[in-house]
Design a protein around this motif. Sequence first.
Motif, short mmCIF file in Angstrom:
data_model
loop_
_atom_site.label_atom_id
_atom_site.label_comp_id
_atom_site.label_asym_id
_atom_site.label_seq_id
_atom_site.Cartn_x
_atom_site.Cartn_y
_atom_site.Cartn_z
N ALA A 78 0.83 -1.21 0.00
CA ALA A 78 0.00 0.00 0.00
C ALA A 78 0.86 1.26 0.00
O ALA A 78 0.54 2.24 -0.68
N GLY A 79 1.95 1.25 0.77
CA GLY A 79 2.82 2.42 0.78
C GLY A 79 3.44 2.70 -0.57
O GLY A 79 3.51 3.86 -1.00
N LEU A 80 3.86 1.63 -1.27
CA LEU A 80 4.44 1.83 -2.60
C LEU A 80 3.39 2.32 -3.58
O LEU A 80 3.68 3.20 -4.41
N HIS A 81 2.19 1.77 -3.52
CA HIS A 81 1.13 2.24 -4.42
C HIS A 81 0.79 3.70 -4.14
O HIS A 81 0.57 4.49 -5.07
N GLY A 82 0.70 4.06 -2.86
CA GLY A 82 0.39 5.44 -2.53
C GLY A 82 1.48 6.40 -2.96
O GLY A 82 1.20 7.49 -3.49
N ALA A 83 2.74 6.00 -2.76
CA ALA A 83 3.85 6.85 -3.18
C ALA A 83 3.88 6.99 -4.70
O ALA A 83 4.18 8.08 -5.23
N ASP A 84 3.59 5.89 -5.41
CA ASP A 84 3.57 5.96 -6.87
C ASP A 84 2.47 6.90 -7.36
O ASP A 84 2.63 7.60 -8.37
N LEU A 85 1.35 6.95 -6.62
CA LEU A 85 0.26 7.85 -7.01
C LEU A 85 0.64 9.31 -6.81
O LEU A 85 0.24 10.18 -7.60
N ARG A 86 1.41 9.59 -5.77
CA ARG A 86 1.72 10.97 -5.44
C ARG A 86 2.92 11.53 -6.19
O ARG A 86 3.14 12.74 -6.20
N ARG A 87 3.71 10.66 -6.81
CA ARG A 87 4.92 11.16 -7.46
C ARG A 87 4.61 11.65 -8.88
O ARG A 87 3.56 11.36 -9.43
N GLY A 88 5.54 12.37 -9.45
CA GLY A 88 5.36 12.88 -10.80
C GLY A 88 4.72 14.25 -10.82
O GLY A 88 4.30 14.78 -9.79
N PRO A 89 4.58 14.83 -12.00
CA PRO A 89 4.09 16.21 -12.10
C PRO A 89 2.57 16.36 -12.03
O PRO A 89 2.07 17.45 -11.82
N VAL A 90 1.82 15.27 -12.21
CA VAL A 90 0.37 15.39 -12.32
C VAL A 90 -0.29 15.94 -11.06
O VAL A 90 -1.11 16.86 -11.13
N PRO A 91 0.02 15.43 -9.85
CA PRO A 91 -0.64 15.99 -8.66
C PRO A 91 -0.39 17.49 -8.49
O PRO A 91 -1.31 18.24 -8.13
N ALA A 92 0.85 17.93 -8.76
CA ALA A 92 1.16 19.36 -8.60
C ALA A 92 0.40 20.20 -9.63
O ALA A 92 -0.13 21.27 -9.30
N LEU A 93 0.32 19.72 -10.87
CA LEU A 93 -0.43 20.47 -11.89
C LEU A 93 -1.92 20.49 -11.57
O LEU A 93 -2.60 21.48 -11.86
N ALA A 94 -2.43 19.41 -10.96
CA ALA A 94 -3.85 19.40 -10.59
C ALA A 94 -4.14 20.45 -9.52
O ALA A 94 -5.19 21.10 -9.55
N ARG A 95 -3.22 20.61 -8.59
CA ARG A 95 -3.43 21.64 -7.56
C ARG A 95 -3.43 23.04 -8.15
O ARG A 95 -4.03 23.96 -7.61
N GLN A 96 -2.77 23.21 -9.29
CA GLN A 96 -2.74 24.51 -9.97
C GLN A 96 -3.89 24.67 -10.97
O GLN A 96 -4.01 25.71 -11.61
N HIS A 97 -4.72 23.63 -11.15
CA HIS A 97 -5.81 23.62 -12.13
C HIS A 97 -5.26 23.97 -13.53
O HIS A 97 -5.83 24.76 -14.27
N ALA A 98 -4.15 23.33 -13.86
CA ALA A 98 -3.46 23.64 -15.12
C ALA A 98 -4.13 22.95 -16.30
O ALA A 98 -4.69 21.85 -16.17
N GLU A 99 -4.09 23.60 -17.46
CA GLU A 99 -4.58 22.99 -18.70
C GLU A 99 -3.38 22.41 -19.44
O GLU A 99 -2.39 23.11 -19.69
N VAL A 100 -3.46 21.13 -19.79
CA VAL A 100 -2.33 20.43 -20.37
C VAL A 100 -2.79 19.65 -21.58
O VAL A 100 -3.97 19.38 -21.79
N SER A 101 -1.81 19.28 -22.40
CA SER A 101 -2.02 18.34 -23.50
C SER A 101 -1.41 17.02 -23.07
O SER A 101 -0.26 16.97 -22.63
N ALA A 102 -2.19 15.93 -23.16
CA ALA A 102 -1.73 14.67 -22.62
C ALA A 102 -2.14 13.52 -23.52
O ALA A 102 -3.13 13.59 -24.24
N GLU A 103 -1.33 12.47 -23.45
CA GLU A 103 -1.66 11.20 -24.10
C GLU A 103 -2.11 10.25 -23.01
O GLU A 103 -1.36 9.93 -22.09
N ILE A 104 -3.37 9.80 -23.10
CA ILE A 104 -3.98 9.01 -22.04
C ILE A 104 -4.31 7.62 -22.56
O ILE A 104 -4.90 7.47 -23.64
N GLU A 105 -3.94 6.62 -21.78
CA GLU A 105 -4.33 5.24 -22.08
C GLU A 105 -5.61 4.91 -21.32
O GLU A 105 -5.65 5.00 -20.09
N VAL A 106 -6.65 4.54 -22.03
CA VAL A 106 -7.94 4.21 -21.41
C VAL A 106 -7.81 2.86 -20.71
O VAL A 106 -7.31 1.89 -21.29
#
Length: 882
Positions: free
Chosen positions: A143-171
Amino acid sequence: MKGPEEGGAGGPQPPPRGTRAGPSWAAGSDRTAAHGILDPPAARAAVPGRLGDPHPRQDSPTDLRLVPPALAAWVTAAAAVDAPPAWVTGVVVICLAAAGGLLVVRRQGTSGDTEAGRRPRGSWPKVSVAALLLSVAAAGASAGLHGADLRRGPVPALARQHAEVSAEIEVTSDPRFTRPRVRGDHATPTAVLLDGRIRRLMKPDGTVTATRAPVLVIVDMNRRTVTSGSAGAAKEAWATSWPTLLPSTRVRVTARLVPPLTGGDRIAAVARVRGGEPPDVVGGPTGAQRWAGRLRAGLREATEGLDPDPRALLPGLVVGDTARVTPELDDAFKATDLAHLLAVSGGNFTILLALFIGPAGLAQRVERRGLAPRLGIPLRGTALLGGALMLGFVVVCRPDPSVLRAAACGAVALLALVTGRRRSLLPALATAVLLLVLYDPWLARSYGFLLSVLATGALLTIAPRWSASLRRRRVPPRLAEALAAAAAAQALCAPVIAVLSARVSLVAVPCNLLAEFAVAPATVLGFAALAAAPVAMPVAKALAWGASWPVGWIAGIARTGASLPGGGVDWPGSWQGALLLAAVTVLVVSIGRRLLRYPWLAGVCALVLLLVVVQPPPLPRVITGWPPPGWRFAMCDVGQGDATVLAAGDGTAVVVDAGPDPALVDRCLTRLGITRIPLLVLTHFHADHVAGLPGVLRGRSVGAIETTGFEEPPDQAASVRAQAAARHVPVTRGVAGEHRRTGALDWQVLWPPPAPALSPDGPNDASIALLVRSAGLTLLLLGDLEPSAQQGLLRSPAGAGLGPVDVLKVAHHGSAYQDPQLIRRVAPRLALVSCGRDNPYGHPAPSTLAALRDEGALVLRTDRDGAIAVVGEGNGLGVARD
C-alpha cells in the motif's frame, strides 16, 4: 474371496457411503470402463481414474488459519494507501522484526524439544502470529508503494494549480455515462467517464514528460459548440466516438487537471475534457480487448429487437454493460437490493464453472457432472481449461472488484483440482482476499469488493447453518437453501448498503429469492448468445430471445418490489447507522429463531410485515390519517420543484408537473392511491417540473401529456417526448381558452395565449396557468410565471374575469418576482408554496409571504409542512398535512 467377475457371492457391491448411486457410479473409472469390467468399490477406490477419485483426500475441519492474516492485510492496506511514508515504514519494520523474532524463538524451541525427544509445544501460535505480522508488513509495504507511486510525478502538482495540459492518455476502463442531476431549474448535461493513465504529458511550458499517473477523465459537450450551427454533427460525433473507446486505447486530449474531490482515491487527478470533437486516437486497443469488444458489441446487437427491459438488462447481467439501463430501472434494482445482478459478480463465474466442471461437491468424484467429464476431459485438463475460461471471463467482463474476487477464488479452487485435494471454500476466499489486497491495495477501500466478500462469506458460513435449521423445521431442502442464502447475504451486506444508500430494503430477501431462480438460465443463455454472436448472429438472437424471459422476470420483480409503498425505510447513512443496523439484525435473527418454534406466532408476524410492506389503501389512512377523506387538491413534497394532484375520482387524478425526482413524486402518488391519470400537465420544461416524469409514469395509466408550446430547454423537451413515445402517450399543447372536465373536476387554461402573440422572455413566462374548480372550491395554479407574464395574464381575455380564489399555488416557488396586482386580484384564502428545504435561492421570499398574509391568506409551504391536502366543499375549506 472371489470378485463378482469371477462368480463370487454377493455380486456388485453398493456404492460407498457418501457417494451417489446410479449410472454415473456404475460407470467406474476410464480404465475399467474401457475393458467393459465393473470393478467393486474396494478395487475402484484403490485405482483413481483420470476423471476423478471415488474418495478424494479429505481436508481437516474448516481451516481458519488464513482468515486473520487476510483481515489484517485488508485493514492495513485500507489505512496505509494514503498514510505518511514514515508511518508506513515504521509499521513495516516493526512487524518484520517482531515476526522474525517469533520465528527464531520458535525454531530454537523446536530444536530443543526435538533433541530432548519431546513434541514441540507452543510453536503453532507463534507461527500464526508471525504469519499475521508478515501479512501486515506485506500489505503495508504494498500500500505504501502504491500510494507513493500515485503521489509522485508532475500530475498531482499540476492538478493543484488547475493547469490545462495536453496529454496522451491510455484508457483503462469502459466508458460510462454520468446520471443527470437536477440543479435548480436545469439538469446537468450527460458526460462520459473513463478511467485512464497519463502516459505522456506536455506541460504549459512545452516540456514533455513520460508518466503513468492514473486519472479520471470526464468528457462533456462544450456549450458553445452545442449552440453553434454545427451542434447536431458535433453531438453525433461525440456520441459515436467517446462512448465506444475500448480499454488500452491511447488518445491525445487537451484537458484541465483538477484534484480529486475526496482524499484517498485511486486517482492522482481529474482530467476534464471539454468540447464536442471526437478523440484523437493515437494507439488502438490490444488484440485481447478488440476480441472482448467484438463479443460485447455482438451481444448488444443480439438484444436489439428485445423489449426495453431485457434489452437493457441482459448485457448488464452477462458482462456488466449497463449503458442501456435507465435511471428508473437502476433505482428499482437499488431499492430491492438487486443491484448486484447489474454488476458482474462471482455468481456469474460460479454458474459458468458449475456448467463446465459440475457441482462443487462432486468436483473430484467419478460421479462429477458438467461438460468436462462428459467430454472425457481429465481433472488436470479440466483445471487448465477452467483457468482459460476464468481469464476470458475477466477480460470480457472487465476486472472490477467483484470479478477479481470471483476469479481469485476460482483460481484457488482450480488449483485444488490440480493438486487432488477437496477444495475448502473459506480458505479459498481468505487466500483470494489476501492475494488481491497485496496485488492491489486500493481494493481494500472498495465498497464493491467489501460487499462481494461479505456476500460470499455469508454463503459459506451462515447460510449452511440456517438452511439446516430450516430443513429441521420441515422446509423443503431447495427452498431452505435458497431462503437461507438470500437471508444470510442480506444480513451481512445490509449495513454496508445502508451506508451507501441511507435506506434499508424490507423486500430484499423475497425479491432476491424470487429472482434467484431466473439468474442461472438468464446467465447461461446470455453467455451462449455472447459466444454465438460473432459467428452466427441469428443463433445469438434466438438465444437472447430465450434469455429475455428470465431477464424480464427479474426486471418485473425489481419494479414490483420498488413500487411497494413500505418496501424500504430511511436509515442513517453513516457507519454508526451501520453498527445500529447490525445490532438490529442480530436482535431480529435471535427473535426469529425463537418464533420458528411457534408457527402461529411466526405467521402473525409475517402477516404484519406483509401489511407494512404492501400497505393496502385503507390501512395507511386508518393509521396515519393520510390522505384525508374527501381530499380535493394535494401538493406533493418533492423538494425544490412542483407537483400538484387534482382528485378526479376513485384512484384517478389530474397531475400538474412532476417535480425533480421520480422517486419522490412516485411515493406521493402511491400514498394518495393514484393509479389512473387521464391528463398530466407539464407547465414548462424546466427540470424541477419535468425530471420526475418517470415516477409519474411508473405503474400508472396516463391518458395524455399536455405541455407548453415553448420547448426550452430543448434537452428536457426532447426527453419528455421520448418518454411519452416509449409509453405511447400522446403529447398535446395547452393554450389559453381550453376548457376540460373529468368527473367532478373542471378546469380551464388561462395562459399562455396562442402564437404568435406569445414572445416569452424564457420558459418561466411560457408556463401553463390553470383555474380549477372542484366541489365549489377554486384553485389557481400559476406555474413559474414571473411579473411580466402575470401582468399579461391579467390583461388577457382568459384572465380578464379572474377574481378571488380559495387556493393559490404561488408562482415560482414563492420567489420575490411576483406582481402585487395579481395577488390583490385573486386574494386567496390559502396560499401553497412548493419549495425545497434549505434551497440556495431563498425561496420563498419574505416579501412574497408578507404580501400574501396582508391579503389574509394562510400560507403553507412544503419545506416545513410536508405534503399538503385541501379538503371541504364550498365555504368549508380545510387543510391536512402529512
